[in-house]
Design an enzyme around this catalytic site. Structure first.
Site, mmCIF file in Angstrom:
data_model
loop_
_atom_site.group_PDB
_atom_site.id
_atom_site.type_symbol
_atom_site.label_atom_id
_atom_site.label_comp_id
_atom_site.label_asym_id
_atom_site.label_seq_id
_atom_site.Cartn_x
_atom_site.Cartn_y
_atom_site.Cartn_z
ATOM 1 N N PHE A 230 0.816 -1.216 0.000
ATOM 2 C CA PHE A 230 0.000 0.000 0.000
ATOM 3 C C PHE A 230 0.852 1.268 0.000
ATOM 4 O O PHE A 230 0.414 2.324 0.449
ATOM 5 C CB PHE A 230 -0.958 0.008 1.200
ATOM 6 C CG PHE A 230 -1.665 -1.287 1.421
ATOM 7 C CD1 PHE A 230 -2.546 -1.783 0.472
ATOM 8 C CD2 PHE A 230 -1.439 -2.035 2.558
ATOM 9 C CE1 PHE A 230 -3.193 -2.997 0.662
ATOM 10 C CE2 PHE A 230 -2.078 -3.253 2.758
ATOM 11 C CZ PHE A 230 -2.956 -3.727 1.806
ATOM 12 N N GLY A 457 0.247 -8.671 -4.011
ATOM 13 C CA GLY A 457 -1.083 -9.178 -3.715
ATOM 14 C C GLY A 457 -2.131 -8.702 -4.687
ATOM 15 O O GLY A 457 -3.310 -9.044 -4.564
ATOM 16 N N ASN A 577 -8.391 -8.094 -15.963
ATOM 17 C CA ASN A 577 -8.970 -9.258 -15.296
ATOM 18 C C ASN A 577 -10.064 -8.757 -14.361
ATOM 19 O O ASN A 577 -9.764 -8.188 -13.311
ATOM 20 C CB ASN A 577 -7.887 -10.018 -14.516
ATOM 21 C CG ASN A 577 -8.387 -11.299 -13.874
ATOM 22 O OD1 ASN A 577 -9.445 -11.335 -13.261
ATOM 23 N ND2 ASN A 577 -7.595 -12.356 -13.999
ATOM 24 N N GLN A 584 -9.338 -5.011 -6.334
ATOM 25 C CA GLN A 584 -8.550 -3.807 -6.100
ATOM 26 C C GLN A 584 -9.435 -2.591 -5.820
ATOM 27 O O GLN A 584 -9.147 -1.783 -4.932
ATOM 28 C CB GLN A 584 -7.664 -3.524 -7.307
ATOM 29 C CG GLN A 584 -6.446 -4.410 -7.390
ATOM 30 C CD GLN A 584 -5.474 -4.156 -6.255
ATOM 31 O OE1 GLN A 584 -4.840 -3.119 -6.190
ATOM 32 N NE2 GLN A 584 -5.386 -5.100 -5.336
ATOM 33 N N LYS A 647 -5.805 1.878 -17.385
ATOM 34 C CA LYS A 647 -5.431 3.132 -16.722
ATOM 35 C C LYS A 647 -4.868 2.944 -15.310
ATOM 36 O O LYS A 647 -4.463 3.909 -14.682
ATOM 37 C CB LYS A 647 -6.650 4.063 -16.645
ATOM 38 C CG LYS A 647 -7.042 4.687 -17.974
ATOM 39 C CD LYS A 647 -8.137 5.716 -17.787
ATOM 40 C CE LYS A 647 -8.387 6.496 -19.078
ATOM 41 N NZ LYS A 647 -9.416 7.545 -18.896
ATOM 42 N N GLU A 651 -5.215 2.704 -6.963
ATOM 43 C CA GLU A 651 -5.464 3.861 -6.103
ATOM 44 C C GLU A 651 -6.819 4.523 -6.296
ATOM 45 O O GLU A 651 -7.384 5.094 -5.360
ATOM 46 C CB GLU A 651 -4.366 4.910 -6.327
ATOM 47 C CG GLU A 651 -3.261 4.867 -5.314
ATOM 48 C CD GLU A 651 -1.961 4.302 -5.856
ATOM 49 O OE1 GLU A 651 -0.951 4.420 -5.169
ATOM 50 O OE2 GLU A 651 -1.956 3.739 -6.960
#
Length: 702
Positions: A230, A457, A577, A584, A647, A651
């Site tokens: 992170f 991860g 995917n 995410q 893109k 985040e």
């Protein structure tokens, strides 16, 4: 052959991870005579280390401190000059390390180390917008400009019909991943090998080569599996230097795992921010001026400045605008990256201010945002490669049921709770760095693709296999992906949502080169470098966008805020995917939830450091904190990106979600909390003045 990109194939390493076969930095098989290290933190906020001493202990092989540690080479990041100075710049800074035969012995001995301090003083660790040390850095994170002024925002604000002029703050936050920072270090014939929990094997290789006076090829950094980062593992951290130093001093393999408490002291955190946001608009809600002045902190030994005002430069049209960054040098550890650095706190401030402007003008918050949609990038004047803010807002509004929202705060009650909805936009730049990659046809006909990327991860192994398979026009099962090793072709770190685009471009290029050689024959190989490709891109504004929606329920009796449901709608280009993308995005949204309601590094103003430095006292979201969490994306084709057309998604999910929650709290209660996190005491202090009397009567049974 079915295209691999766009398919929800399972993670390549999933079985290895759930069965425990996947090894992490501290899980390498023990070497003969392996030792263990434990660090000694400074117990004073500021001062000087005069002496370090430990009684003789037969199982202790070394106690290193600045009085006996080897001298390291110069490196820009002074936090890596471990044990090089007698100065204590902040509480928790590493002042010594004990190396012993067992982990238990090292930890016990470290607790017995006697450190004598002098020149101890109280810490100056309170961030204010008037701090005497405030200054303008030369640039901010990722090389963005410190200050940008266009037009005359002060004059435009003075003449505007509607003005929002408020301060917004965010608390220090700690990205404490599941796997703590850990390093296993080994020297052999002048070659240093480290197994390190890092997002950037190539970067750690370069830093360790510099500090230990080695050629880069004499340093190997292996990060086969990383249990989250992170941003906290985005660059070399002191544990890697310390482990290597201890290994050289003892001549043995040394394993160092930082305890959870250390992750709140020596590896970085998200800086607290103060944001002065001013918006000026006419009666139609059209913005005439935007001003965003941000203030944050850095340490006295190394400068780090988040790009807190950067996103404000791109999100709304306004002819007059000012965005600034100011840093205060305090007696604190150095802040570092944390998921969506700058954008997450900056967009909270601006998107809350936009919601306040919507209230002032009586315009629906979604309509107000659409009215101020720019035709080109307001910062550069360049066209966007693609921009999907309006589409995300409209599709999200329909899917979320925005038309059921009551614009008057406090009107919707269900039992003993007030219910409200909020919205915010999200943006994050498309960042792509040069990378290299290699490909080779193996004897069994499979194709091995190599790149020194790091899978933290996110599923990088899986996605890069899919990218390679499509470029080679073979099934994904034909491709083996090698990563997580600095001995492989050099690659940028996993950060800035740039990994897939950067590595994937190099993988695509090398696979095309291999395919162009004709039929795949064992031994055929190719190499690729995308430096010229990346540097040759057109001058366009490349950004990902999104719209965040939240519904909250606020307990009338206690002021407790519960998030009932969240929806994120994103414009993120081509999705490699879907299974991994959704993971995410909802992970980022959950970050925003923690930022909005609970995460708060409490500064110890008397003794320095943070008072809550473990996961018992620093609260993070659990699954029960939001029961309905969904992320979707629009169909977006952008031909001006890397060849895959994505893109970046790591985040963008964390941007805007905290503002959407805060705006929902206002819609539910009429209470505007501008200082994160939104805790019940902040709601209750404004309760009697804001909440409709009928709602309060309900809580008292009248």
């Amino acid at each position: 052959m079915t295209a691999s990109i766009g398919q929800s194939i399972q993670r390549t390493e999933s079985i290895a991870k759930v069965t425990g076969r996947a090894r992490y930095a501290a899980e390498q098989p023990p070497a003969v005579g392996q030792l263990y290290a434990w660090y000694v933190p400074a117990t004073v906020p500021v001062g000087t280390v005069e002496h370090v001493e430990l009684a003789t202990d037969p199982v202790v092989h070394a106690v290193l401190w600045h009085g006996n540690a080897e001298k390291l080479g110069d490196v820009e990041d002074v936090e890596l000059h471990v044990l090089q100075s007698h100065t204590v710049a902040y509480r928790g800074q590493i002042v010594a390390v004990v190396v012993a035969e067992t982990l238990q012995a090292a930890r016990a001995a470290a607790a017995q180390v006697q450190v004598r301090y002098t020149d101890v003083r109280s810490p100056d660790n309170t961030l204010t917008a008037e701090h005497r040390s405030l200054y303008a850095p030369k640039s901010v994170n990722a090389g963005f400009p410190t200050d940008v002024t266009i037009g005359d925002p002060d004059a435009a604000l003075a003449s505007a019909e509607h003005v929002v002029d408020n301060w917004y703050s965010t608390a220090p936050m700690h990205n404490s991943p599941m796997e703590p920072h850990a390093t296993t270090a080994q020297w052999s014939e002048g070659v240093l090998t480290v197994w390190d929990s890092t997002q950037a094997p190539s970067g750690v290789q370069g830093d360790l080569a510099t500090v230990f006076g080695l050629e880069p090829e004499n340093v190997r950094v292996i990060a086969e599996n990383v249990g989250g980062g992170f941003g906290a593992k985005g660059s070399t951290r002191p544990n890697a230097v310390l482990a290597a130093m201890a290994a050289r001093a003892t001549g043995k393999t040394v394993k160092l795992v930082l305890p959870r408490q250390a992750l709140f002291d020596v590896v970085g955190y998200r800086t607290p921010t103060l944001n002065h946001v001013r918006l000026g608009a006419d009666s139609s809600g059209t913005l005439a001026a935007i001003a965003h002045d941000s203030f944050q902190q850095t340490s006295t030994i190394f400068e780090f400045c988040e790009q807190t005002s950067e996103s404000t430069r791109h999100i709304y049209a306004a002819p007059n605008r000012r965005t600034n960054h100011r840093l205060a040098q305090l007696d604190v550890g150095t802040p570092r990256w944390m998921r969506a650095p700058g954008e997450a706190p900056g967009m909270f401030a601006v998107e809350t201010a936009i919601d306040e402007l919507a209230v002032a003008t009586g315009i629906d918050p979604i309509d107000l945002r659409i009215r101020n949609e720019p035709d080109v990038d307001p910062a550069s004047g360049n066209p966007f490669s693609s921009r999907s803010v309006v589409q995300c807002l409209r599709e999200g509004a329909e899917k979320f049921g925005w038309d059921h929202r009551d614009s008057t705060p406090g009107r919707r009650t269900e039992g003993n709770v007030l219910v409200g909805m909020g919205v915010a936009t999200a943006s994050y730049p498309v960042l792509i760095s040069p990378s290299t990659a290699a490909a080779r046809v193996e004897q069994d006909g499979s194709i091995r693709v190599s790149v020194a990327a790091s899978d933290i991860g996110t599923g990088a192994r899986t996605v890069l296999r899919q990218i390679a398979a499509d470029a080679l026009e073979v099934d994904a099962d034909t491709v083996t992906l090698e990563l997580g090793d600095s001995a492989l072709p050099k690659a940028p770190g996993a950060g800035g949502s740039s990994g897939t685009s950067s590595w994937g471009w190099a993988v695509t290029k090398v696979c095309h080169a291999l395919k162009d050689q004709g039929p795949f024959q064992p031994g055929n190989s190719a190499e690729a470098d995308t430096t010229d490709d990346v540097e040759g891109q057109k001058e366009l504004a490349r950004m990902a966008f999104g719209a965040q929606f939240a519904e909250v329920a606020v307990d009338i009796d206690t002021g407790e805020v519960r998030v009932r449901r969240m929806l994120g709608v994103f414009g993120i280009g081509a999705v490699m995917n879907p299974r991994l993308a959704r993971s995410q995005l909802i992970g980022g949204m959950t970050f925003g939830l923690g930022m909005a309601l609970m995460e708060n590094g409490i500064v110890d103003h008397e003794f320095g450091g943070f008072a809550n430095h473990d996961l018992a006292e620093y609260h993070i979201p659990a699954c029960a904190d939001v029961t309905d969490l969904e992320a979707v994306w629009i169909d977006e084709v952008d031909t001006e990106l890397a060849p895959m057309g994505g893109k970046g998604i790591g985040e963008i999910g964390a941007v805007g979600s905290s503002a959407a929650i805060g705006n929902a709290v206002y819609n539910a209660t009429g209470v505007r909390v501008r200082d994160l996190p939104i805790t019940l005491d902040k709601v209750l202090t404004q309760w009697s003045d804001q909440v409709p009397q009928a709602a309060l009567n309900h809580s008292t049974g009248r």
